[in-house]
Design an enzyme around this catalytic site. Structure first.
Site, PDB file in Angstrom:
ATOM      1  N   ASN A 144       0.772  -1.241   0.000  1.00 17.02           N
ATOM      2  CA  ASN A 144       0.000   0.000   0.000  1.00 17.02           C
ATOM      3  C   ASN A 144       0.804   1.293   0.000  1.00 17.02           C
ATOM      4  O   ASN A 144       0.608   2.147  -0.848  1.00 17.02           O
ATOM      5  CB  ASN A 144      -0.911   0.005   1.227  1.00 17.02           C
ATOM      6  N   ARG A 189      -2.880 -19.719  26.622  1.00 19.96           N
ATOM      7  CA  ARG A 189      -1.519 -19.531  26.098  1.00 19.96           C
ATOM      8  C   ARG A 189      -1.557 -18.733  24.799  1.00 19.96           C
ATOM      9  O   ARG A 189      -2.530 -18.794  24.059  1.00 19.96           O
ATOM     10  CB  ARG A 189      -0.856 -20.879  25.818  1.00 19.96           C
ATOM     11  N   ARG A 197      -6.159 -26.631  26.683  1.00 22.49           N
ATOM     12  CA  ARG A 197      -5.839 -25.203  26.844  1.00 22.49           C
ATOM     13  C   ARG A 197      -6.572 -24.333  25.822  1.00 22.49           C
ATOM     14  O   ARG A 197      -7.000 -24.803  24.778  1.00 22.49           O
ATOM     15  CB  ARG A 197      -4.339 -24.981  26.627  1.00 22.49           C
ATOM     16  N   MET A 214      -0.415 -12.105  11.405  1.00 20.83           N
ATOM     17  CA  MET A 214      -0.061 -10.760  10.939  1.00 20.83           C
ATOM     18  C   MET A 214      -1.231 -10.062  10.242  1.00 20.83           C
ATOM     19  O   MET A 214      -2.091 -10.715   9.653  1.00 20.83           O
ATOM     20  CB  MET A 214       1.146 -10.811  10.023  1.00 20.83           C
ATOM     21  N   ARG A 247       6.275 -14.428   6.866  1.00 20.49           N
ATOM     22  CA  ARG A 247       6.780 -13.811   5.633  1.00 20.49           C
ATOM     23  C   ARG A 247       8.000 -14.557   5.091  1.00 20.49           C
ATOM     24  O   ARG A 247       8.593 -14.137   4.105  1.00 20.49           O
ATOM     25  CB  ARG A 247       7.167 -12.351   5.899  1.00 20.49           C
ATOM     26  N   ASP A 265      -0.526  -9.348   3.355  1.00 18.82           N
ATOM     27  CA  ASP A 265      -1.803  -8.849   3.895  1.00 18.82           C
ATOM     28  C   ASP A 265      -2.948  -8.902   2.871  1.00 18.82           C
ATOM     29  O   ASP A 265      -4.108  -8.796   3.250  1.00 18.82           O
ATOM     30  CB  ASP A 265      -1.644  -7.395   4.361  1.00 18.82           C
TER      31      ASP A 265
HETATM   32  O1  F6P Z   1       2.601  -5.544   5.624  1.00 19.96           O
HETATM   33  C1  F6P Z   1       3.066  -6.792   5.918  1.00 19.96           C
HETATM   34  C2  F6P Z   1       3.255  -6.974   7.405  1.00 19.96           C
HETATM   35  O2  F6P Z   1       3.852  -8.237   7.634  1.00 19.96           O
HETATM   36  C3  F6P Z   1       2.014  -6.811   8.243  1.00 19.96           C
HETATM   37  O3  F6P Z   1       1.187  -7.923   8.262  1.00 19.96           O
HETATM   38  C4  F6P Z   1       2.621  -6.511   9.581  1.00 19.96           C
HETATM   39  O4  F6P Z   1       1.697  -5.838  10.400  1.00 19.96           O
HETATM   40  C5  F6P Z   1       3.799  -5.649   9.227  1.00 19.96           C
HETATM   41  O5  F6P Z   1       4.139  -5.990   7.892  1.00 19.96           O
HETATM   42  C6  F6P Z   1       5.002  -5.843  10.100  1.00 19.96           C
HETATM   43  O6  F6P Z   1       5.977  -4.958   9.656  1.00 19.96           O
HETATM   44  P1  F6P Z   1       7.509  -5.013  10.066  1.00 19.96           P
HETATM   45  O7  F6P Z   1       8.125  -6.190   9.384  1.00 19.96           O
HETATM   46  O8  F6P Z   1       8.063  -3.730   9.572  1.00 19.96           O
HETATM   47  O9  F6P Z   1       7.537  -5.178  11.541  1.00 19.96           O
END
Ligand code: F6P
Length: 359
Positions: A114, A277, A173, A180, A286, A138
């Site tokens: 974005n 937990r 649990r 993310m 990622r 995302d």
């Molecule tokens: O935009 C991808 C993303 O992995 C999001 O899901 C997450 O909130 C953010 O980046 C985390 O960013 P950084 O790697 O800069 O901590």
């Protein structure tokens, strides 16, 4: 000789190298090898600093399955792009335009999410020839049904929820898996369903903690002594959603939770007596090799970007709509966030199989 610069910007994700390879291989084909490709290092930072190197054909071989990005990446917030650096006096926009010119580039290919697209649109408005590809785990880039990176991250988050099941059931649990996605819940929704989560909390659907607790208690009454919650990083309670921006900011500043999953765990502990937990897979999501779907999508996007360049159709992002790759004007993409719509069918379908959204 036609000269193309290429950069990756923002958070890395699976499929970046597959997309870089797709762009490069298709450019060599489209231009009958009469093309020079320049790798801009570490995102817009490289364009600002002139950290740009001529690449050779062999640089793009053997990278289809490689995670991360061979070009490096960085976050360069759009809102700071026009701000002159206090210390160095660097004018970022001026530098980017000057370096584009200095290296004799005819076009810049930008791979990003974005924020990256806002800057890509700005550079296009500043007169640079820009073509872009939508990446991010995302899946929140407007104008495309799918971004590359999403499916690979979804597989990983799903695996996490799968694995948590064994300990959750063995120990009876409550597990909160934080997925993310600060602003949107695509990843949490899909991984939550695929992993068989019982409760899914999303930024788009504010939750009521008493409702969440009642679902857990109901499951317990039915003889299920464990529950799994898939919680998006940006999950928000109904009370928080009703707050003014400033109020919410002040609340967040006071809170000491490492992340939202811990907050939900703390809130829940006021209503249930089960052992709770938290699991935060974080950047694992990622990491690693792109899945087959992302390799194909990245390759398709790469080839489509090269075709746009060959036809001088600058100022566009390549997007996927109903299975077709289409050009989407950068001016339409910039500044919009693709959230889960309130009438998104998957929400109701998930409810049909007993998943609660805590609303
Ligand atoms: O935009 C991808 C993303 O992995 C999001 O899901 C997450 O909130 C953010 O980046 C985390 O960013 P950084 O790697 O800069 O901590």
């Amino acid at each position: 000789m036609y000269k193309v610069g290429i950069l990756t910007s923002g958070g890395d994700c699976q499929g970046l190298n597959a997309a870089i390879r797709g762009v490069a291989k298709s450019l060599y084909e489209e231009f009958d090898d009469q093309v020079e490709i320049y790798g801009v290092q570490n995102g817009y930072q490289g364009l600002i600093n002139g950290n740009i190197r001529r690449m050779s054909k062999s640089d793009f071989s053997g990278i289809l399955t490689l995670g991360g990005t061979i070009l490096g990446t960085s976050r360069q917030p759009f809102k700071m792009m026009r701000v002159i650096d206090d210390v160095t006096g660097v004018d970022k926009v001026k530098n980017m335009k000057a370096n584009y010119k200095k290296f004799g580039l005819d076009c810049l290919v930008v791979l990003g999410g974005n924020g990256t697209h806002k800057s890509a649109n700005m550079l296009s408005e500043e007169g640079l020839n820009v073509v872009s590809l939508p990446k991010t785990i995302d899946n929140d880039v407007w104008g495309t049904d799918m971004t590359f990176g999403f499916q690979s991250a979804c597989d990983i988050a799903t695996d996490v929820i799968d694995c948590i099941h064994t300990t959750a059931t063995s120990h009876g649990r409550i597990f909160i898996v934080e997925v993310m996605g600060h602003k949107v819940g695509w990843l949490t929704l899909h991984a939550g369903i695929a992993g068989g989560a019982d409760i899914i909390l999303l930024p788009e659907i504010p939750y009521d903690i008493e409702k969440v607790a009642s679902i857990i208690n109901k499951r317990e009454a039915e003889g299920k002594n464990f529950s799994i919650l898939a919680v998006a990083e940006g999950a928000i309670s109904k009370q928080e959603a009703a707050m003014k921006k400033k109020e919410l900011k002040a609340l967040r500043a006071k809170e000491t939770y490492p992340s939202v999953a811990y907050k939900v765990a703390d809130e829940l502990s006021n209503y249930i007596s089960n052992e709770i937990r938290v699991t935060v897979p974080g950047h694992f999501q990622r990491g690693g090799s792109p899945c087959a779907y992302d390799r194909v999508l990245s390759t398709r996007f790469g080839a489509a970007a090269a075709r746009l360049i060959k036809n001088r159709k600058y100022g566009n992002m390549v997007g996927l709509r109903n299975g077709e790759i289409v050009p989407v004007p950068l001016s339409e993409v910039a500044g919009k966030l693709k959230k889960i719509p309130s009438d998104y069918p998957l929400i109701n379908e998930a409810k049909d199989v007993g998943i609660s959204f805590g609303d």
